[in-house]
Design a protein around this motif. Structure first.
Motif, PDB file in Angstrom:
ATOM      1  N   UNK A  90       0.847  -1.198   0.000  1.00 39.11           N
ATOM      2  CA  UNK A  90       0.000   0.000   0.000  1.00 39.11           C
ATOM      3  C   UNK A  90       0.882   1.249   0.000  1.00 39.11           C
ATOM      4  N   UNK A  91       0.379   2.320  -0.580  1.00 35.49           N
ATOM      5  CA  UNK A  91       1.139   3.575  -0.601  1.00 35.49           C
ATOM      6  C   UNK A  91       1.185   4.225   0.770  1.00 35.49           C
ATOM      7  N   UNK A  92       0.121   4.007   1.565  1.00 41.34           N
ATOM      8  CA  UNK A  92       0.074   4.582   2.904  1.00 41.34           C
ATOM      9  C   UNK A  92      -0.929   3.801   3.745  1.00 41.34           C
ATOM     10  N   UNK A  93      -0.815   3.951   5.052  1.00 46.98           N
ATOM     11  CA  UNK A  93      -1.809   3.391   5.971  1.00 46.98           C
ATOM     12  C   UNK A  93      -2.952   4.396   6.040  1.00 46.98           C
ATOM     13  N   UNK A  94      -4.130   3.961   5.628  1.00 45.59           N
ATOM     14  CA  UNK A  94      -5.234   4.904   5.468  1.00 45.59           C
ATOM     15  C   UNK A  94      -6.160   4.908   6.682  1.00 45.59           C
ATOM     16  N   UNK A  95      -6.866   6.008   6.836  1.00 50.20           N
ATOM     17  CA  UNK A  95      -7.918   6.127   7.840  1.00 50.20           C
ATOM     18  C   UNK A  95      -9.261   5.895   7.157  1.00 50.20           C
ATOM     19  N   UNK A  96     -10.228   5.313   7.877  1.00 49.58           N
ATOM     20  CA  UNK A  96     -11.518   5.022   7.248  1.00 49.58           C
ATOM     21  C   UNK A  96     -12.379   6.265   7.063  1.00 49.58           C
ATOM     22  N   UNK A  97     -13.337   6.133   6.160  1.00 54.31           N
ATOM     23  CA  UNK A  97     -14.371   7.153   5.967  1.00 54.31           C
ATOM     24  C   UNK A  97     -15.725   6.503   6.246  1.00 54.31           C
ATOM     25  N   UNK A  98     -16.800   7.243   6.007  1.00 54.94           N
ATOM     26  CA  UNK A  98     -18.154   6.723   6.186  1.00 54.94           C
ATOM     27  C   UNK A  98     -18.353   6.163   7.596  1.00 54.94           C
ATOM     28  N   UNK A  99     -18.014   6.982   8.592  1.00 56.49           N
ATOM     29  CA  UNK A  99     -18.169   6.586  10.001  1.00 56.49           C
ATOM     30  C   UNK A  99     -17.423   5.295  10.326  1.00 56.49           C
ATOM     31  N   UNK A 101     -16.576   2.852   8.249  1.00 57.97           N
ATOM     32  CA  UNK A 101     -17.033   1.655   7.538  1.00 57.97           C
ATOM     33  C   UNK A 101     -16.502   1.524   6.103  1.00 57.97           C
ATOM     34  N   UNK A 102     -15.630   2.422   5.678  1.00 62.88           N
ATOM     35  CA  UNK A 102     -15.088   2.310   4.325  1.00 62.88           C
ATOM     36  C   UNK A 102     -13.597   2.672   4.319  1.00 62.88           C
ATOM     37  N   UNK A 103     -12.806   1.832   3.637  1.00 63.28           N
ATOM     38  CA  UNK A 103     -11.379   2.082   3.463  1.00 63.28           C
ATOM     39  C   UNK A 103     -11.065   2.057   1.969  1.00 63.28           C
ATOM     40  N   UNK A 104     -10.350   3.050   1.498  1.00 64.51           N
ATOM     41  CA  UNK A 104      -9.914   3.076   0.107  1.00 64.51           C
ATOM     42  C   UNK A 104      -8.387   3.105   0.102  1.00 64.51           C
ATOM     43  N   UNK A 105      -7.802   2.045  -0.419  1.00 69.44           N
ATOM     44  CA  UNK A 105      -6.354   1.854  -0.298  1.00 69.44           C
ATOM     45  C   UNK A 105      -5.713   1.798  -1.680  1.00 69.44           C
ATOM     46  N   UNK A 106      -4.759   2.704  -1.923  1.00 71.36           N
ATOM     47  CA  UNK A 106      -4.020   2.732  -3.187  1.00 71.36           C
ATOM     48  C   UNK A 106      -2.771   1.867  -3.076  1.00 71.36           C
ATOM     49  N   UNK A 107      -2.505   1.050  -4.100  1.00 68.10           N
ATOM     50  CA  UNK A 107      -1.346   0.163  -4.123  1.00 68.10           C
ATOM     51  C   UNK A 107      -0.178   0.798  -4.878  1.00 68.10           C
ATOM     52  N   UNK A 108       1.029   0.445  -4.444  1.00 64.35           N
ATOM     53  CA  UNK A 108       2.207   0.765  -5.243  1.00 64.35           C
ATOM     54  C   UNK A 108       2.138  -0.067  -6.522  1.00 64.35           C
ATOM     55  N   UNK A 109       2.677   0.472  -7.592  1.00 65.92           N
ATOM     56  CA  UNK A 109       2.509  -0.182  -8.888  1.00 65.92           C
ATOM     57  C   UNK A 109       3.724  -0.988  -9.330  1.00 65.92           C
ATOM     58  N   UNK A 163     -18.426 -10.465  -0.816  1.00 63.56           N
ATOM     59  CA  UNK A 163     -17.691  -9.920   0.328  1.00 63.56           C
ATOM     60  C   UNK A 163     -17.397  -8.441   0.096  1.00 63.56           C
ATOM     61  N   UNK A 164     -17.377  -7.669   1.171  1.00 60.09           N
ATOM     62  CA  UNK A 164     -17.202  -6.221   1.065  1.00 60.09           C
ATOM     63  C   UNK A 164     -15.807  -5.770   0.705  1.00 60.09           C
ATOM     64  N   UNK A 165     -15.307  -6.222  -0.418  1.00 56.04           N
ATOM     65  CA  UNK A 165     -14.020  -5.748  -0.932  1.00 56.04           C
ATOM     66  C   UNK A 165     -14.083  -5.796  -2.456  1.00 56.04           C
ATOM     67  N   UNK A 166     -13.569  -4.764  -3.119  1.00 56.12           N
ATOM     68  CA  UNK A 166     -13.563  -4.760  -4.582  1.00 56.12           C
ATOM     69  C   UNK A 166     -12.397  -3.940  -5.102  1.00 56.12           C
ATOM     70  N   UNK A 172      -6.268   0.019  -6.887  1.00 58.83           N
ATOM     71  CA  UNK A 172      -7.052   0.626  -5.802  1.00 58.83           C
ATOM     72  C   UNK A 172      -8.047  -0.387  -5.245  1.00 58.83           C
ATOM     73  N   UNK A 173      -8.011  -0.563  -3.933  1.00 54.72           N
ATOM     74  CA  UNK A 173      -8.911  -1.491  -3.245  1.00 54.72           C
ATOM     75  C   UNK A 173      -9.887  -0.694  -2.393  1.00 54.72           C
ATOM     76  N   UNK A 174     -11.147  -1.103  -2.404  1.00 55.24           N
ATOM     77  CA  UNK A 174     -12.155  -0.500  -1.523  1.00 55.24           C
ATOM     78  C   UNK A 174     -12.710  -1.580  -0.610  1.00 55.24           C
ATOM     79  N   UNK A 175     -12.703  -1.297   0.694  1.00 56.44           N
ATOM     80  CA  UNK A 175     -13.243  -2.206   1.702  1.00 56.44           C
ATOM     81  C   UNK A 175     -14.493  -1.581   2.289  1.00 56.44           C
ATOM     82  N   UNK A 176     -15.581  -2.355   2.333  1.00 59.00           N
ATOM     83  CA  UNK A 176     -16.822  -1.903   2.953  1.00 59.00           C
ATOM     84  C   UNK A 176     -17.149  -2.803   4.142  1.00 59.00           C
ATOM     85  N   UNK A 177     -17.495  -2.181   5.259  1.00 58.38           N
ATOM     86  CA  UNK A 177     -17.780  -2.912   6.493  1.00 58.38           C
ATOM     87  C   UNK A 177     -19.235  -2.743   6.911  1.00 58.38           C
TER      88      UNK A 177
END
Length: 548
Positions: A90-99, A101-109, A163-166, A172-177
Motif C-alpha cells: 500500500x502507498x500509505x496506511x489509510x484512515x476510514x471514511x463513512x463513520x 465503515x469504508x477504506x480506500x487503499x491505493x497500491x504501489x505499482x 464480500x465487502x471488498x472490490x 485501488x482497493x475499496x473495503x466496505x464494512x
C-alpha cells in the motif's frame, strides 16, 4: 511491547573463499579481501522446532506457516518494529471514511509475482474472497467478521464474491464494512490478508501450496526445497521483488530440530545462526550476550473437549485449574522469560484511550489452591459417579511441550488422587489436525496475538469460531462478545468493560485452563544485523544483513 534486547541483525553461514599463496604483496591481498567481501554469498541458517504444515494463505493457522509466508509473500501493510502497521504494497496506511465503515487503499505499482506478473488489487480481492468462502474451510475466516455480507457468506446465503471488498481499478482497493473494526489496520498486516495469484491457485488445484514448486511469490524471498513434509527448506532471494536491491541476504536455510540440546550444540559449533532456547537450556544461557528475550501477548493453555464427559464437567475443570501452578511452571520448567498468567488474556494489550492493561484491568482470575482443588475434585467424582477417572493430554512432540505435558501429568495425578493422565505427543502438524477434528480429550496449545485487542483471544471460545475446537457454548459469553463488536464498537469505555465482563465469564466457566504467558528466548550470533523480534508478527529476514 518491551523487549530485553532487540536483535540488531542475524548471523550468516557464509561461503569461505580460499586465497592462494604466492608472491602477492600486501596491496594485492587487501584488494582480494575487498573482492571476497563483495562476492561472498550471504546465507543465514535458522532453527525451527516444528515442521512447516502449509503454505496456503487461506489455510495457515500456526506460527511456523505464518513465519514462512511472511518472508515469501507481502501484503498491503507490514508490522513496524514497534508492531504498528506501516505500508508494504500500500502507498500509505489509510484512515476510514463513512463513520469507520469504508477504506480506500491505493497500491504501489511496482509489485510483481515471481513469475513476472504484476501484483494488482484483484489479487487481494480474490485472496480474501477465497478465505471467506465456506468451501475453502479456512480456520481464520472469522477475521472477516464485520466485512459487508460476511455473515451471509458464512451461512451460504450469499456467494463469497459478495464480500465487502472490490478493485476500483488495477491498483485501488475499496473495503466496505457492516460496522467499524477498530483493529483493521493491524489485521491487514497479517498473512491471512496477503494476496494470492488466482491463475496459480486454479491451475494447481489440490496441489496448490503443498510444496515450494506449486506457488508463486511476491515477497523478498522464494520458498525452495520444501516437498510438504520434509524438515528443512530454504528462502532464496526473489529477484522480482519490488525492493530486491535492498535485500542483503541471498538465502535463508531453515532446519527443524526438535531437541533443544541438539540445536544448542549446533549453535555453539557455528553450524546455525539463530536458535530458540527453552527450559534448563534457557536458564543456562541467562548471562550470554547472544541471548534475546521476546516478550509478547501470548497464552499457553489447556483446551477441553466438551464431547468428553470428564472434560465437560465444570468441577473437574475447576480442580485442574486450581492445581496447575503457573508460577512453578515458568520458574522450574520453562525458564525462558515466560510469565505467570492470571487469566486467559495475557498482559501487553492496552486500552487505546486510557493505556490500561487489559489483563490487569480484569484482575486476578486464576488461583492456585490445593485445598480448593481437592474440594472441586471430590465434587467432580460425585457428579460423575466414579472414584477413578482418566483422560489423555495431547501435546506436540517438541522437547519443551513433552516436558510440560509430563509435569502437568505428575502434578494432576499427585494433586487429584484417583485421576490417571495419559500423555500423547505427536508432531506439530498432527496436533493441529487432531485439534481441528476434535480428536482429543484435553490439548496443550497456545495463541499469540494476531492483533492488539483482547477480542483476539476471547473469540477463541466463541460459539461458531473454528478455533473453538472444544465446542464450548455459552449464550452470555457470546452476547458480550457480539455487543463489544457491534453495539459498543465506537464507545471505547463501554467496549472495554464488556470485554472484561466476557473475560470474567470465560474464567468462571473455564473452557480453557490458562497455563502461562509465553515469552521466547533466542540465541543470535552477534554479527547478524537487522533482525527484530516484535510483539506482533514474525521477523522479516528482508531487513537482515551480515557484518563480520
Amino acid at each position: 511491547m518491551k523487549m530485553k534486547r532487540i536483535v540488531q541483525g542475524m548471523m550468516v553461514a557464509s561461503l569461505t573463499l580460499l586465497v592462494g599463496c604466492g608472491n602477492n604483496n600486501a596491496k594485492k591481498e587487501k584488494s582480494d579481501d575487498k573482492q571476497e567481501a563483495k562476492t561472498e554469498k550471504q546465507v543465514l541458517t535458522v532453527v525451527e522446532s516444528s515442521e512447516l504444515p502449509t503454505m496456503d494463505i487461506s489455510k495457515a493457522t500456526d506460527v511456523v506457516s505464518f513465519s514462512a509466508i511472511s518472508n515469501v509473500m507481502e501484503g498491503l501493510y507490514e508490522f513496524a518494529d514497534d508492531s504498528t502497521s506501516q505500508p508494504a504494497l500500500a502507498k500509505e496506511v489509510v484512515e476510514p471514511t463513512d463513520d469507520g465503515k469504508k477504506y480506500t487503499i491505493a497500491l504501489k505499482e511496482d509489485g510483481k509475482w515471481s513469475n513476472g506478473d504484476p501484483v494488482t488489487a484483484k489479487d487481494f480481492v480474490y485472496s480474501w474472497q477465497r478465505s471467506a468462502d465456506p468451501k475453502t474451510a479456512s480456520e481464520y475466516s472469522h477475521l472477516f467478521e464485520g466485512f459487508k455480507n460476511y455473515e451471509d457468506i458464512k451461512t451460504g446465503k450469499k456467494p463469497a464474491t459478495e464480500l465487502g471488498v472490490k478493485a476500483l481499478d488495477d491498483y485501488t482497493i475499496e473495503i466496505e464494512l457492516d460496522h467499524p473494526i477498530p483493529y483493521l489496520n493491524s489485521l491487514l498486516a497479517k498473512p491471512t490478508f496477503y494476496p494470492q495469484h488466482q491463475k496459480t491457485v486454479e491451475e494447481k488445484g489440490d496441489k496448490y501450496a503443498t510444496n515450494s514448486d506449486n506457488l508463486v511469490y511476491n515477497g523478498a524471498f522464494k520458498l525452495a526445497n520444501w516437498d510438504g513434509t520434509n524438515i528443512s527448506w530454504k528462502y532464496e532471494k526473489n529477484e522480482n521483488y519490488r525492493d530486491a536491491k535492498n535485500v542483503k541476504l541471498d538465502e535463508v536455510n531453515v532446519e527443524v530440530v526438535k531437541e533443544n540440546g541438539t540445536s544448542l550444540n549446533m549453535f555453539q559449533a557455528d553450524e546455525v545462526d539463530v536458535i530458540q532456547v527453552k527450559g534448563e537450556f534457557a536458564q543456562q544461557q541467562a548471562g550470554n550476550e547472544d541471548l534475546v528475550v521476546r516478550e509478547y501477548p501470548s497464552s499457553y493453555y489447556m483446551q477441553y473437549n466438551f464431547d468428553n464427559k470428564l472434560a465437560a464437567n465444570k468441577s473437574f475443570r475447576q480442580a485442574v485449574t486450581y492445581t496447575v501452578d503457573s508460577e512453578q511452571i515458568v520458574t522450574n520448567i520453562l525458564g525462558d522469560g515466560s510469565k505467570e498468567i492470571h487469566g486467559f488474556v495475557p498482559t501487553g494489550i492496552v486500552n487505546p484511550k486510557t493505556g490500561g492493561d487489559f489483563a490487569k484491568d480484569s484482575g486476578n482470575l486464576k488461583e492456585t489452591s490445593s485445598e480448593k482443588a481437592k474440594a472441586a475434585w471430590e465434587t467432580a467424582k460425585k457428579e460423575l459417579g466414579n472414584e477413578k477417572l482418566e483422560f489423555t493430554l495431547l501435546a506436540s512432540d517438541t522437547d519443551s511441550a513433552k516436558k510440560l505435558a509430563e509435569y502437568i501429568q505428575g502434578t494432576l495425578e499427585e494433586g487429584l488422587p484417583g485421576l490417571k493422565v495419559n500423555v500423547s505427543t505427536v508432531p506439530f502438524a498432527n496436533r493441529l489436525d487432531k485439534m481441528s477434528k476434535g480428536d482429543f480429550d484435553i490439548v496443550l496449545a497456545g495463541w499469540a496475538a494476531t492483533f492488539a485487542d483482547p477480542y483476539d483471544f476471547l473469540q477463541l471460545a466463541k460459539t461458531g469460531t473454528v478455533q473453538n475446537y472444544g465446542k464450548w457454548e455459552d449464550a452470555e459469553f457470546t452476547k458480550l462478545l457480539d455487543d463489544s463488536s457491534t453495539t459498543y464498537v465506537n464507545d471505547v469505555d463501554k467496549r472495554w468493560e464488556t470485554l472484561i465482563a466476557a473475560h470474567k465469564r470465560m474464567m468462571e466457566e473455564l473452557p480453557y485452563t490458562p497455563v502461562y504467558q509465553s515469552s521466547e528466548s533466542f540465541l543470535v550470533k552477534p554479527h547478524v544485523k537487522g533482525l527484530v523480534y516484535r510483539s506482533l508478527g514474525s521477523p522479516y529476514y528482508k531487513n537482515v544483513s551480515i557484518e563480520k
